[in-house]
Design a protein around this motif. Structure first.
Motif: not given
Lengths: 249, 516, 220
Positions: A2-3, A28-34
């Motif tokens: 989680r970024v 796209r790289l599979g991470h979650e953005v907040a």
């Protein structure tokens, strides 16, 4: 992972596309953005111009937002080497009670919250361990290492490793790459003549590469370089690293 | 353009911002002449590039360079924090070795002491070895006013002196002059110049040697600076390339050495660090051709009288600043000049009479106080690119000190009854950025306004301070929607692919995807 | 005039405030000796010295102790030296093979004019530094006053191999700071006109020759 996204006020207003590119890329790289819209400015403009009281106010405010983001995410990423350096290296001087006083960057506390603010290419290469992000960008590109990415953060060749892994991209070396573009925040206006004299040489080197795109990790410097390229109607375009990395086939 | 609220205030401020003295720094004005001087620009470009290259090689040759820098920094820091102790020790050592020590609070003191010492010898001429401190205190003018003729003995200083000129570079003071100009100058100013004087540097140097040889032949008094003064032994150290330093510290009967109080190092063995750092950082060589050291008076060899003048002249002001005092570590190598993108284009004159380049930008305002508009403009004469800090042999974090001094300049302006336009603007911007709602409102307002003045996605003309930007550079028009607005819409919308080349986007060129 | 000394010292003290007297730890992690495979033996150090002297545009030759007199004579002859000045305590053997050169020994009365009239000088040295190609004169044996090696146009310096140290810290350790020292690394140089390097035209000898007397035979 989680970024939390630190967009920076400059990107927010002028280059939302860069922010979108970061989101596209990280997802796209599979991470979650907040993203927390409470964030405004880290205070860099005031700090470097000498308005330290005002900068401290802004830094306190941003520190609050940033620690909030960090409490809900693994770390914070920003598409700006300059603003990352501001938070990591100037905050300990500016708001020591919030960011652990230390006299030199060497002595920084690695556990301090502000050490969890990453510039994008640092995050990709150091934290995720990736250089090939699956991007496709079939253009001739030259890379300008901005001063804060090169000397403040010491990014080294991380951005170049990312660019080299982009499919179709023709990377050309920029002569005199290490030299400043002459932006320097308010320097570009307070010492406009000198600033223009510096960027004139940067433009000369860029033109010599015959690249179509100049890439960097700071939109502030790119605004300066791009502003001069645009004034000359050079047809050369400036792009943030994130925007190139977000492109796919 | 009838905007009210914070935006209106900014615009009002912008319109007048560049008319008030603080935002038209003297450096910017002084730099203009240099920027238009084609020969200066060419010579500086070549010189700075060459010197930087030599330095990289010379420093790169030592695999303990980082350790030497760390030691150099620590020795200087330690000395500064114990400066009173080491100055007293230096005084004792020099006196025991047969020298005399004098203390000068400021330039006037120092000039009075030196002219007095020369007058006491009954001589009306002195030879001088290039010394930055001499330039700082205006020693030549003081000597001339006292009826004493100073002869500069370093080739470049001689050229500057004969041409009634100003130094461009700490190590290469006459780098702005061409060989043809120097030839003309020599033909005009030297007594009995060779009739067939050509413009080859070797011929010009030989002409200067011939002239100076006669000067040295009769010189009875010499005035020098020094690179280091060793407290425990009382030893003075001068590094040089031409041999005029050797001549000056050896031949005359009286030697007067003027140094800033920050030149002291505690022990003889500390020189093992600085005699590696300085030659490699200053001239990019393993050692300068000559290094002279002397301790007081040597019986039967060299001057019979030695005077050491210890100069404060604002150094204690710098010392009182916990951050700024690091500037006093400087060993005057000039490496920071040659890597500085600003200095490379302006040369030294724009920095004023004391110290040029990035180190000058942090030293001069501290030595003299930031009161004059010129001195207050010096900390702003930098892009904060950091190249200077990377190359500094005693690891002075010049950008950090620049920012610190900018803070002091602004603090000194806060006491004014009417804020400067820039301050009004910066306060207003900070107030706006200090609240999410105010920020978003201003963002919307500014975006709308900026898009109105844009043509084809470009802004080519702006008022006031920002006009300095658009004089030579475009500014991209901000997109209609900020990132935060797009983020809010995002839940229902896919992130646009291909948005990067979209019309109306912030970028000033466009790319078509190639097919395939 | 009030007491400038007292005023400056008190300004220093008040400027430092509580920080005054802080002992800063000095990290001395740099090399005191040359390190590396190529400088392990004495012969390597001597070879490095020759290489580095040559880099300074001085010429350097190696000779055995028994050849020194011949080498000195050959060097002076080769440089056309007719009037030579030497320190009064120069070992006699150094000039034993000299012929046709007017030699005068330095005395307290030897001044600028006399030295300016000489075309060459022969001296020894106190220490030499391999890493930087430097010879250091301290006015000791076979070196004379500073003026002696400064004014004539030609300087021949004899270096015994055991005088050569590897690195700058070793030289600092060996040298006596109370003597007037002259460190010489090649002939004088100026690059002040358009950055063009011009060697040997300014002050100090135009030509510097170094003779290294090799170790094995350096006992004389």
């Amino acid at each position: 992972m989680r970024v939390g996204l630190f967009i920076t006020c400059f990107n927010d207003a002028l280059f939302p596309g860069t922010g979108e590119a970061v989101v596209t890329l990280l997802e796209r790289l599979g991470h979650e953005v907040a993203f927390d819209p409470a964030q405004t400015c880290c205070g860099q403009l005031h700090w470097t111009t000498g308005y330290h009281r005002e900068a401290a106010g802004l830094a306190r405010r941003f520190a609050e937002v940033c620690t909030g983001l960090l409490s809900e995410n693994d770390l914070v990423v920003t598409p700006s080497a300059s603003c990352a350096a501001m938070v990591r290296q100037a905050y300990p001087q500016l708001v020591p009670d919030l960011a652990g006083a230390s006299d030199t960057p060497d002595a920084a506390d690695p556990d301090a919250w502000h050490e969890n603010v990453y510039e994008l290419s640092e995050f990709l290469v150091d934290v995720l361990g990736v250089t090939d992000v699956g991007a496709y960008f079939p253009h001739r590109v030259t890379y300008h290492p901005t001063c804060h990415s090169l000397r403040a953060l010491g990014l080294g060749d991380r951005p170049l490793r990312l660019l080299r892994a982009v499919k179709g991209l023709d990377l050309v070396e920029l002569p005199g790459a290490d030299e400043c573009c002459g932006f320097g925040g308010t320097f570009a206006m307070k010492n406009a003549d000198v600033s223009v004299a510096i960027v004139a040489d940067k433009i000369r080197h860029i033109r010599a590469t015959t690249a179509d795109v100049v890439c960097a990790v700071d939109n502030s410097c790119l605004t300066h370089i791009g502003g001069a390229l645009s004034r000359l109607r050079s047809g050369v375009r400036v792009m943030h690293l994130a925007e190139i990395l977000a492109e796919t086939r | 353009m009838n905007a009210r609220g914070p935006l209106g205030e900014w615009l009002a401020a912008l319109r007048t911002a560049d008319e008030s003295p603080p935002t038209v720094p003297k450096f910017a004005v002084a730099a203009r002449d240099a920027l238009g001087d084609t020969q200066l620009r060419r010579n500086l470009r070549t010189a700075t590039a060459t010197m930087s290259r030599l330095r990289v090689t010379a420093a790169g040759e030592l695999d303990d360079w980082a350790e030497l820098r760390a030691a150099g920094q620590a020795i200087k820091d330690h000395t500064l924090l114990n400066l009173d102790t080491y100055l007293e020790e230096l005084e004792r050592s020099v006196t025991e070795a047969g020298g005399m020590v004098h203390w000068a609070r400021d330039a006037d003191d120092a000039c009075a002491i030196v002219t007095g010492l020369v007058a006491a010898t009954g001589q009306a001429e002195v030879v001088k070895v290039k010394s930055m401190v001499g330039q700082e205190i205006g020693l030549n003018d003081a000597l001339e006013a006292a009826g004493i003729r100073p002869y500069e003995t370093e080739l470049a200083e001689l050229i500057v002196q004969l041409g009634a000129d100003r130094s461009t570079h700490s190590l290469l003071p006459a780098i702005h002059r061409s060989r043809a100009e120097i030839r003309e100058l020599f033909l005009r100013e030297l007594p009995d110049p060779p009739a067939d004087l050509g413009d080859e540097p070797a011929q010009l140097a030989a002409a200067a040697r011939g002239y100076l040889r006669d000067v040295f032949r009769t010189a009875k008094v010499a005035i020098s600076g020094a690179n280091f003064a060793v407290a425990d032994t009382g030893t003075l150290v001068v590094l040089e390339a031409e041999g005029n330093g050797r001549m000056s510290v050896t031949l005359p009967e009286t030697l007067i050495t003027v140094i800033g109080i920050e030149k002291v190092v505690p022990t003889w063995s500390d020189l093992e660090v600085f005699l590696q750092l300085l030659p490699r950082s200053s001239v990019g060589e393993r050692m300068t051709p000559y290094v002279s050291t002397w301790t007081g008076v040597a019986p039967g060899d060299g001057p019979r009288a030695f005077h050491l003048v210890l100069l404060d002249n604002g150094r204690t002001n710098a010392l009182a600043d916990e951050v700024g005092r690091a500037a006093l570590r400087c060993i005057r190598c000039s490496a920071c000049l040659d890597v500085c993108p600003v200095y490379e284009r302006t040369g030294g004159a724009a920095y004023g009479p004391v110290h040029p380049g990035p180190i000058g930008a942090i030293l001069t305002p501290q030595l003299r106080g930031p009161e004059s508009p010129h001195d207050a403009s010096l900390p702003y004469a930098s892009t904060l690119c950091g190249a200077c800090a990377d190359v500094c042999p005693v690891r002075i974090d010049i950008p950090r000190i620049l920012v610190h001094l900018r803070g002091k300049v602004i603090e000194s302006r806060r006491r004014r009854p009417v804020p400067t336009p820039e301050m009004a603007m910066m306060r207003s911007v900070a107030w706006t950025l200090g609240d999410g709602g105010r920020y978003e409102a201003a963002l919307r307002q500014t975006t709308r306004w900026a898009r109105l003045v844009a043509r084809g996605g470009r802004i080519q003309r702006l008022p006031g301070l920002f006009g300095k930007w658009t004089d030579a550079r475009d500014l991209p028009a901000p997109p209609k929607e900020s990132f935060r607005v797009r983020w809010q819409h995002r839940a229902g919308l896919p992130v646009r692919r291909g948005a990067l080349g979209a019309p109306g986007g912030p970028r000033m060129g466009r790319l078509r995807r190639s097919s395939g | 005039m009030t007491d400038a000394r007292g005023e400056i010292l008190s300004r220093v003290r008040s400027a430092l405030g509580e920080a005054r007297g802080t002992q800063v730890k000095i990290p001395r992690d740099y090399h005191y000796r040359l390190v590396g495979e190529d400088v392990e033996s004495r012969a390597d150090v001597v070879a490095l010295f020759s290489e580095r002297v040559a880099d300074t545009r001085a010429t350097v030759r190696h000779v055995g102790a028994d050849e020194l007199g011949t080498a000195v004579a050959a060097a002076l002859w080769g440089n056309g030296i007719r009037r030579l000045v030497v320190p009064a305590d120069l070992p006699y053997g150094w000039l034993a093979e000299l012929d046709g050169v007017d030699v005068s020994a330095e005395s307290a009365a030897t001044g600028f004019e006399a030295l300016d009239g000489a075309t060459g000088v022969v001296t020894g040295c106190a220490v030499a530094i391999a890493q930087t190609g430097t010879i250091v004169l301290d006015g000791g044996r076979a070196q004379g006053r500073r003026m002696l090696s400064l004014v004539p146009d030609y300087h021949l310096c004899v270096v015994h191999a055991d005088q050569i140290v590897g690195a700058v810290p070793e030289a600092i350790e060996r040298l006596d700071p109370y003597r007037p020292l002259t460190w010489i690394s090649g002939p004088s140089v100026t690059s002040q006109i358009e950055l063009e390097r011009v060697e040997g035209v300014m002050h100090g000898p135009r030509t510097l020759n170094v003779l290294v007397v090799d170790e094995a035979t350096a006992q004389l």
